[in-house]
Design a protein around this motif. Sequence first.
Motif, PDB file in Angstrom:
ATOM      1  N   HIS C 146     -23.196  11.958  48.527  1.00 37.00           N
ATOM      2  CA  HIS C 146     -22.696  13.320  48.301  1.00 37.00           C
ATOM      3  C   HIS C 146     -22.792  14.160  49.578  1.00 37.00           C
ATOM      4  O   HIS C 146     -21.847  14.854  49.953  1.00 37.00           O
ATOM      5  N   TRP C 147     -23.926  14.081  50.260  1.00 37.79           N
ATOM      6  CA  TRP C 147     -24.093  14.832  51.518  1.00 37.79           C
ATOM      7  C   TRP C 147     -23.084  14.352  52.558  1.00 37.79           C
ATOM      8  O   TRP C 147     -22.458  15.167  53.238  1.00 37.79           O
ATOM      9  N   LEU C 148     -22.938  13.042  52.683  1.00 40.14           N
ATOM     10  CA  LEU C 148     -22.026  12.517  53.706  1.00 40.14           C
ATOM     11  C   LEU C 148     -20.584  12.946  53.409  1.00 40.14           C
ATOM     12  O   LEU C 148     -19.829  13.315  54.310  1.00 40.14           O
ATOM     13  N   LYS C 149     -20.215  12.901  52.146  1.00 42.34           N
ATOM     14  CA  LYS C 149     -18.845  13.283  51.775  1.00 42.34           C
ATOM     15  C   LYS C 149     -18.631  14.778  52.010  1.00 42.34           C
ATOM     16  O   LYS C 149     -17.586  15.199  52.497  1.00 42.34           O
ATOM     17  N   THR C 150     -19.645  15.573  51.666  1.00 41.77           N
ATOM     18  CA  THR C 150     -19.514  17.019  51.851  1.00 41.77           C
ATOM     19  C   THR C 150     -19.437  17.376  53.334  1.00 41.77           C
ATOM     20  O   THR C 150     -18.621  18.198  53.751  1.00 41.77           O
ATOM     21  N   LEU C 151     -20.288  16.759  54.122  1.00 44.06           N
ATOM     22  CA  LEU C 151     -20.334  17.090  55.552  1.00 44.06           C
ATOM     23  C   LEU C 151     -19.079  16.628  56.294  1.00 44.06           C
ATOM     24  O   LEU C 151     -18.730  17.185  57.332  1.00 44.06           O
ATOM     25  N   THR C 152     -18.418  15.607  55.762  1.00 38.05           N
ATOM     26  CA  THR C 152     -17.229  15.093  56.454  1.00 38.05           C
ATOM     27  C   THR C 152     -15.941  15.543  55.786  1.00 38.05           C
ATOM     28  O   THR C 152     -14.861  15.367  56.360  1.00 38.05           O
ATOM     29  N   GLY C 153     -16.031  16.077  54.571  1.00 36.43           N
ATOM     30  CA  GLY C 153     -14.824  16.463  53.863  1.00 36.43           C
ATOM     31  C   GLY C 153     -13.968  15.272  53.482  1.00 36.43           C
ATOM     32  O   GLY C 153     -12.742  15.363  53.429  1.00 36.43           O
ATOM     33  N   MET C 154     -14.624  14.148  53.219  1.00 35.39           N
ATOM     34  CA  MET C 154     -13.909  12.926  52.849  1.00 35.39           C
ATOM     35  C   MET C 154     -14.294  12.562  51.419  1.00 35.39           C
ATOM     36  O   MET C 154     -15.420  12.791  50.994  1.00 35.39           O
ATOM     37  N   PRO C 155     -13.360  11.959  50.657  1.00 33.94           N
ATOM     38  CA  PRO C 155     -13.622  11.753  49.225  1.00 33.94           C
ATOM     39  C   PRO C 155     -14.466  10.522  48.881  1.00 33.94           C
ATOM     40  O   PRO C 155     -14.949  10.415  47.762  1.00 33.94           O
ATOM     41  N   ALA C 156     -14.619   9.586  49.785  1.00 33.16           N
ATOM     42  CA  ALA C 156     -15.331   8.354  49.414  1.00 33.16           C
ATOM     43  C   ALA C 156     -16.179   7.873  50.574  1.00 33.16           C
ATOM     44  O   ALA C 156     -15.923   8.204  51.736  1.00 33.16           O
ATOM     45  N   VAL C 157     -17.204   7.082  50.254  1.00 32.16           N
ATOM     46  CA  VAL C 157     -18.032   6.510  51.314  1.00 32.16           C
ATOM     47  C   VAL C 157     -18.498   5.112  50.902  1.00 32.16           C
ATOM     48  O   VAL C 157     -18.844   4.886  49.746  1.00 32.16           O
ATOM     49  N   ALA C 158     -18.456   4.200  51.845  1.00 29.51           N
ATOM     50  CA  ALA C 158     -19.026   2.858  51.652  1.00 29.51           C
ATOM     51  C   ALA C 158     -20.353   2.857  52.384  1.00 29.51           C
ATOM     52  O   ALA C 158     -20.402   3.051  53.603  1.00 29.51           O
TER      53      ALA C 158
END
Lengths: 447, 121, 516
Positions: C146-158
């Motif tokens: 959630h933090w990584l997606k919020t900080l990058t403005g990207m919808p998904a993370v692997a």
Amino acid sequence: MRYLPLSDLDRAEMLGVIGAGSIDDLFVDVPAAARKAELFDLPGHAGEMAVERALARLAGMNRPAGAGPFFCGAGAYRHHVPATVDHLIQRSEFLTSYTPYQPEIAQGTLQVLFEFQTQVAALTGLEVANASMYDGSTATAEAVMMAKRVTRRNRAVLSGGLHPHYGAVTQTIAHAEGMQIVRQAAAIDAEAAVIAAIDAQTACVVVQSPNVFGVVTDLAPIAEAAHAAGALMVVVTTEAVSYGLLKSPGEMGADIAVAEGQSIGNALNYGGPYVGLFAAREKHVRQMPGRLCGETVDADGRRGFVLTLSTREQHIRREKATSNICTNSGLCALAFSIHMSLLGEAGLRKLAALNHSRARELAGALAKVAGVEVLTPRFFNEIAVRLPGDAAGLVEALLADGIVAGVPFSRLDPGAGLDDVLLLAATETTTSEDIAALTAALSRRIG
Amino acid sequence: MRFTKDHEWVELAGDVATVGITAYAAEQLGDVVFVEVPEVGKAVKAGDAFAVVESVKAASDVYAPISGEVVAANGELADAPDTVNAQPEGAGWFAKLKITDLAQFEALMDRDAYEAFLGTL
Amino acid sequence: MAMANVGRPTQPDLEISDSAAQGAIAGGRGLLQDELLLFEVGGADRTGVDLEDAALDASDLAGLTRTAPIGLPGLSEPEAVRHYVRLSQKNHAIDLALYPLGSCTMKHNPRLNEKAARMAGFADIHPLQPVSTVQGALQLMDQLAHWLKTLTGMPAVALSPKAGAHGELCGLLAIRAAHEAKGDAARRRVLTPTSAHGTNPATAAFVGYEVTEIAQTADGRVDLADLAAKLGPDVAAIMVTNPNTCGLFERDIIEIARLTHEAGAYFYCDGANFNAIVGRVRPGDLGVDAMHINLHKTFSTPHGGGGPGAGPVVLSQALAPFAPAPWIVHSASGLELKEEDRGFGRMCAFHGQMGMFVRAYAYMLSHGADGLRQAAEDAVLNANYIKARLSDVMTAAFPDGPCMHEALFDDRWLEGTGVTTLDFAKAMIDEGFHPMTMYFPLVVHGAMLIEPTETESRRELDRFCEVIRVLAAAAKGGEAKRFKAAPQMAPLRRLDETLAARKPRLTWRESGATVS
């Protein structure tokens, strides 16, 4: 903010030295449309006590392996790690340094890597080893691609005893590079089945011993068949402690040996970070992936160590590098090396004997439980058993008895049709009481 | 002896061309630590990368200056890569090619032209 | 009363100190101890563990067990502690002094994070134990995501990639899978600037792509015209680092993304330098399709002498369906871990670098949205401060305009001094600093890339700048000899890398015990 030394006065004065009116002046190159004036929708900073409390709450929701009888293996093993290991790897000079690009002030790390490489070569019975890979699975994929470079052939045959995740990783990565990966169907005691699949295009066979079902296999005939066809044999080991008891891959004719080194010096960590071991024959050293540390002398003739044969690597060879790996598992390799030094030859052999003996006790006890069939004919510290029903369901049920009974094979390979197979490991941490609790609970649940 | 802009040299004896890298190239590379020479019997085309020469911090492809079949490779370089630094245009040769197209040889630079080319670098 | 001159002397005996300076008897020097190799100090008969005896009955393994000795020396615990503590003292470290290794982000590693990662609930859990018993671990991974997606403005993370280069591989595999899903198999090329990290072209080649370099403008950015000319129906992706490896923000980044997408290619961003913009700029707003985040750089997990790292990859909507296994889903009974093969497959055996996730998450919670932004600002401020304080004695590669989190100098200022970038770096060692990154990026001659990070105090920055200024004056003042001889104060002097490469000696062998 406790991690940020600059005061507001510092900031103001420094902006003055730079000649900038405000911090925003330093971000002028960011397109206006992408500048975020407001803070993101996330919590604000927190003190150490609050953060520790939040993390302890999450940690407390998990059931540690040490909390009761625990039999999971299948590529990650619970062992006792001496307190010295964790103390030493937290030395500032090991923990907060990086890749030894400046050898004059990194001899500590470099000598450790040289010692690690020597230990890994000795354990695997091969001549050279690198300074570590991410883990056993990525090391396996790298081994397959190295076999392609050595043989200039394009096909690899993976045994049905190879850990299914290792097979998937190899398929993903080596296939991307254009290789044809043949994965044999999961089979309990059939490493030798790879022989029939070797053809003139085969770069390597990949076999595992002990395999994912715990089976120990004499790999020498497989090596012979592979070599006769001009192919290499890659030997995978997921339980490094087994090196203390079993014939080494090199002794059985392996050209490349890879392993998961987690068992020595490293905690379970829910799957990472771990440390991939990678060893090969000296004649193939220039095709190896990853960093290599070598001995040399300094300007005064004193012995020292440097990273060497770097022209294989991405920072020099770029698109022609043997691998794209840069950061590896340095600190985990250090932990491995320290633990291995503490064990020594005598300690490792004793530890391996102890693991084997615990597993024999476990297998013997399980064989006496009505409805349970031990499937692994020759094992080190891990066995596969057939249960009267779905293994995953039974594992879930046994949680109520405080027991983590092992890994249902279906978790690793749902399509294999082995839903009734359970993988169990015993290590030096497994007590007779743990085994008795398991068999008693199993008898109750099955009966 | 003829030369290429990629700093290879060629010396012709009958229809066999001996190929190596120039003294200039050897000096630019610094201490040579490894040389990979082509396999005997391999057919190479002018411009193909057919050997590799490495120093500690650089690896360079060596391009065939001329087309032909590899009839000999300098195996000595495996144990003594420093020969490339010591005698680049002699004992440090890489391979001998049996050539068919003499015109390719004739089209390469002579020493004066190569020296002049170096002056432009 | 007469005083007898007896007891402990308090003044040094000059004669003795003179002779001591000649060199120590056993190789030690003050607090710095010499230490032989493990194989020279250890013994097969020694051990640092006390294990119970097991009655070894290996009859079931007839013919499969080891017979010959392995060749592993052992150490008792006190010997092991000495061995490794002595070795440790031969390393430079962040905890000792400024470690301005550009592109590597050598910032302070908070110790709370170490403590948290060692909690039994994180360290002593198995990757394959039932998911109902690891709900806290899954929650942490979900929160980190959630933090990584919020900080990058990207919808998904692997989350699973194990380091930056592994993340690049993950991103390019997703891109390849996305093209294949569209039936677009003709895209065989990846474009990357000449200034790229070596891992970029290496990864592209790994995935079977050909690499074409994009030219750079005089002010250190991607040449838009060259990019436009090279984009086409055969291009699968571009790989661009932003801020780039010259420490500069790509001003035309939005246009770069637009051109790339217009050509049907994807934009892979190397996120090695995300630490400069976290909390201020979201890569998702720039048109990025995939970007790895080095948790060991931006989120301060320790570098450990070369790893382990962690390289989660954030993905755009277009690439999200191609993320690899495993992934987490919310269900009525809690969090579930989906492990079946999907997307393009699997990056590693288990779920990624959990130990690093815990540390990075602790770092995020400690900093919060405000602290992360402040950290990025201070990192940029510190780099610009160094650039401002040194630009009159060294030559900044790109003097106009601000830099981001690192200051890049070239070696024009050393011209005619006989001192090279390497020599200058070695002289910094004698002054107690780790050298900056040298000779990278390749586009700048004799490059010196200085990344101070936000965790350096102004006092340490000033000390560093003073030392560099004095050294620069010495270099220009004709003291080349001193630089050629450096380092003199380190545990060893310059090492013979040619010898190491010509006659590789990669393991200890009895006969090679002493080289002197």
